[in-house]
Scaffold this active site. Structure first.
Site, mmCIF file in Angstrom:
data_model
loop_
_atom_site.group_PDB
_atom_site.id
_atom_site.type_symbol
_atom_site.label_atom_id
_atom_site.label_comp_id
_atom_site.label_asym_id
_atom_site.label_seq_id
_atom_site.Cartn_x
_atom_site.Cartn_y
_atom_site.Cartn_z
ATOM 1 N N TRP A 102 0.831 -1.210 0.000
ATOM 2 C CA TRP A 102 0.000 0.000 0.000
ATOM 3 C C TRP A 102 0.859 1.251 0.000
ATOM 4 O O TRP A 102 0.545 2.223 -0.684
ATOM 5 C CB TRP A 102 -1.013 -0.026 1.141
ATOM 6 C CG TRP A 102 -2.119 -0.994 0.830
ATOM 7 C CD1 TRP A 102 -2.389 -2.167 1.463
ATOM 8 C CD2 TRP A 102 -3.055 -0.893 -0.255
ATOM 9 N NE1 TRP A 102 -3.442 -2.810 0.844
ATOM 10 C CE2 TRP A 102 -3.864 -2.050 -0.208
ATOM 11 C CE3 TRP A 102 -3.283 0.036 -1.262
ATOM 12 C CZ2 TRP A 102 -4.896 -2.292 -1.127
ATOM 13 C CZ3 TRP A 102 -4.304 -0.195 -2.175
ATOM 14 C CH2 TRP A 102 -5.091 -1.340 -2.105
ATOM 15 N N ASP A 172 -1.899 6.593 6.460
ATOM 16 C CA ASP A 172 -2.997 5.840 5.829
ATOM 17 C C ASP A 172 -3.448 4.777 6.832
ATOM 18 O O ASP A 172 -2.873 3.694 6.902
ATOM 19 C CB ASP A 172 -2.492 5.191 4.532
ATOM 20 C CG ASP A 172 -3.532 4.253 3.917
ATOM 21 O OD1 ASP A 172 -4.637 4.101 4.489
ATOM 22 O OD2 ASP A 172 -3.222 3.662 2.854
ATOM 23 N N LYS A 196 -13.194 -1.480 6.664
ATOM 24 C CA LYS A 196 -12.547 -2.466 7.532
ATOM 25 C C LYS A 196 -12.982 -2.232 8.979
ATOM 26 O O LYS A 196 -13.718 -3.026 9.535
ATOM 27 C CB LYS A 196 -11.037 -2.380 7.373
ATOM 28 C CG LYS A 196 -10.623 -2.595 5.910
ATOM 29 C CD LYS A 196 -9.193 -2.225 5.674
ATOM 30 C CE LYS A 196 -8.857 -2.002 4.221
ATOM 31 N NZ LYS A 196 -9.076 -3.148 3.343
HETATM 32 C C1 LIG Z 1 -3.760 0.357 3.878
HETATM 33 C C2 LIG Z 1 -4.678 0.510 2.709
HETATM 34 N N1 LIG Z 1 -4.604 1.621 1.956
HETATM 35 C C3 LIG Z 1 -5.403 1.806 0.903
HETATM 36 C C4 LIG Z 1 -6.329 0.860 0.526
HETATM 37 C C5 LIG Z 1 -7.194 1.102 -0.673
HETATM 38 O O1 LIG Z 1 -8.461 1.424 -0.309
HETATM 39 P P1 LIG Z 1 -9.597 1.705 -1.393
HETATM 40 O O2 LIG Z 1 -9.895 0.403 -2.029
HETATM 41 O O3 LIG Z 1 -10.696 2.230 -0.528
HETATM 42 O O4 LIG Z 1 -9.077 2.718 -2.342
HETATM 43 C C6 LIG Z 1 -6.456 -0.308 1.270
HETATM 44 C C7 LIG Z 1 -7.458 -1.328 0.892
HETATM 45 O O5 LIG Z 1 -7.441 -2.446 1.275
HETATM 46 C C8 LIG Z 1 -5.603 -0.488 2.382
HETATM 47 O O6 LIG Z 1 -5.670 -1.605 3.116
#
Ligand SMILES: Cc1ncc(COP(=O)(O)O)c(C=O)c1O
Length: 360
Positions: A102, A172, A196
């Protein structure tokens, strides 16, 4: 049939009482004589729902004055763009810590807007630990420092908040918000997708220090400009009303459980139960440095990948779902967010022990 234990990474398990409450209120909310799904986002009823959710969120995280809370659409990944667009403020460099998939994605997106200084990376050790902060090559002139407190795919989690000095810190928290107390005043900005620990997909929460608002790049799409959204009470576009409402119910549930500190205690017990079982066995293993293991997402492998199919099939029959590891890593992953009960974790551990006895 009874509900399964859902270990999926997101959308993920919700507290059952939240689903029941939503069911009870689905047709008519309060005295509105209509469903939340049908209400105007600008009407008195939804305003009440929205305000109540924000107040609860502020209380749960003890958000100090001087921060705006935005309830937005577009997912956490749209924030990968919104953050540089809003926070560069005329600068052209930002620091990023690379601890997994991520953060890597956030880095790739930020590179479209500025020069990225990857001030620390765990790529060389295949993201199995977090580089010691003393080794980070931070840039005092960076517009902000971005990191991912919990890597949902790799299962790596910071146990502390990094020190970014006077550079605004950006986190994040998509997969660990509300899982442990945090000092919001250490951050310039916190963001998280809701699916989540906050409810259902379709909502992204941004908590941003007010002095960082109002300096967006000229090219910033209006809907991504924090100033536009803050001034409109997050309703510059039609707000994700139902997801916002569900988040409010989840916040109420967290409060009833004793707040974020109580969540942290439960999460510690749950994750210890699972990691202890993995560590005690020669059949299962988790590659992450124990000091950086995630309390939310626990990846593990079996003695042979050939057994993965059987494991998943039998887990399904035992009422355990969502255990397949991320497609890029393979193996298994148990996501044990706030709403996963200790009973659920114990059921998984018992199943794992039984599987090992039969196939190990
Ligand atoms: C740490 C993290 N950042 C970003 C995201 C991406 O999220 P989205 O699908 O809402 O863009 C996720 C999704 O699992 C995540 O776990």
């Amino acid at each position: 049939m009874s509900r399964a234990y859902n270990f999926g990474a997101g959308p993920a398990v919700l507290p059952e009482t939240v689903i029941e409450r939503a069911r009870d209120e689905l047709l008519e909310w309060g005295d509105a004589r209509m469903s939340v799904m049908e209400m105007s986002h600008r009407g008195a009823h939804f305003s009440e729902i929205a305000e109540d959710a924000e107040n609860r969120l502020r209380r749960l995280l003890s958000i100090p004055d001087g921060y705006k809370v935005l309830f937005l659409q577009g997912g956490a990944q749209l924030q990968f763009s919104a953050i540089p667009l809003n926070l560069l403020r005329g600068k052209n460099r930002a620091d990023y810590v690379d601890t997994g998939q991520w953060s890597s994605k956030a880095i790739a997106e930020a590179r479209r807007y500025c020069e990225v200084n990857v001030c620390a990376s765990a790529k060389d050790c295949r993201y199995t630990r977090i580089p010691a902060e003393s080794s980070w090559e931070k840039d005092a002139k960076a517009a902000y420092l971005h990191y991912t407190p919990n890597e949902t795919i790799g299962g790596v989690e910071f146990q502390h908040v990094p020190d970014s000095g006077t550079v605004p810190l950006v986190g994040d928290m998509s997969s660990n918000i509300f899982s442990r107390p945090i000092r919001v005043d250490r951050f310039g900005l916190i963001y998280a997708g809701a699916q989540k620990n906050m409810g259902i997909a379709g909502l992204t929460v941004v908590i941003v220090r007010e002095d960082l608002i109002g300096k967006a790049e000229k090219v910033t799409p209006s809907m991504l400009d924090y100033k536009v959204q803050a001034e409109a009470g997050s309703m510059a576009n039609t707000a994700p009303t139902f997801a916002w409402y569900i988040a409010g119910l989840v916040f109420e549930w967290i409060e009833a459980q004793g707040g974020v500190a109580a969540m942290a205690k439960r999460n510690e017990t749950k994750s210890k139960t699972l990691y202890d079982a993995i560590d005690a066995s020669d059949f299962y293993s988790n590659p992450i440095d124990p000091a950086c293991r995630s309390r939310m997402n626990v990846p593990f492998t079996l003695a042979s990948p050939e057994l993965d199919g059987d494991f998943l099939k039998e887990a399904h029959a035992a009422g355990l779902e969502g255990l397949k590891g991320h497609r890029s890593v393979g193996g298994m992953r148990a996501s044990i967010y706030n709403a996963m009960s200790l009973d659920g974790v114990k059921a998984l551990v018992a199943f794992m022990a039984d599987f090992e006895k039969r196939k190990g």
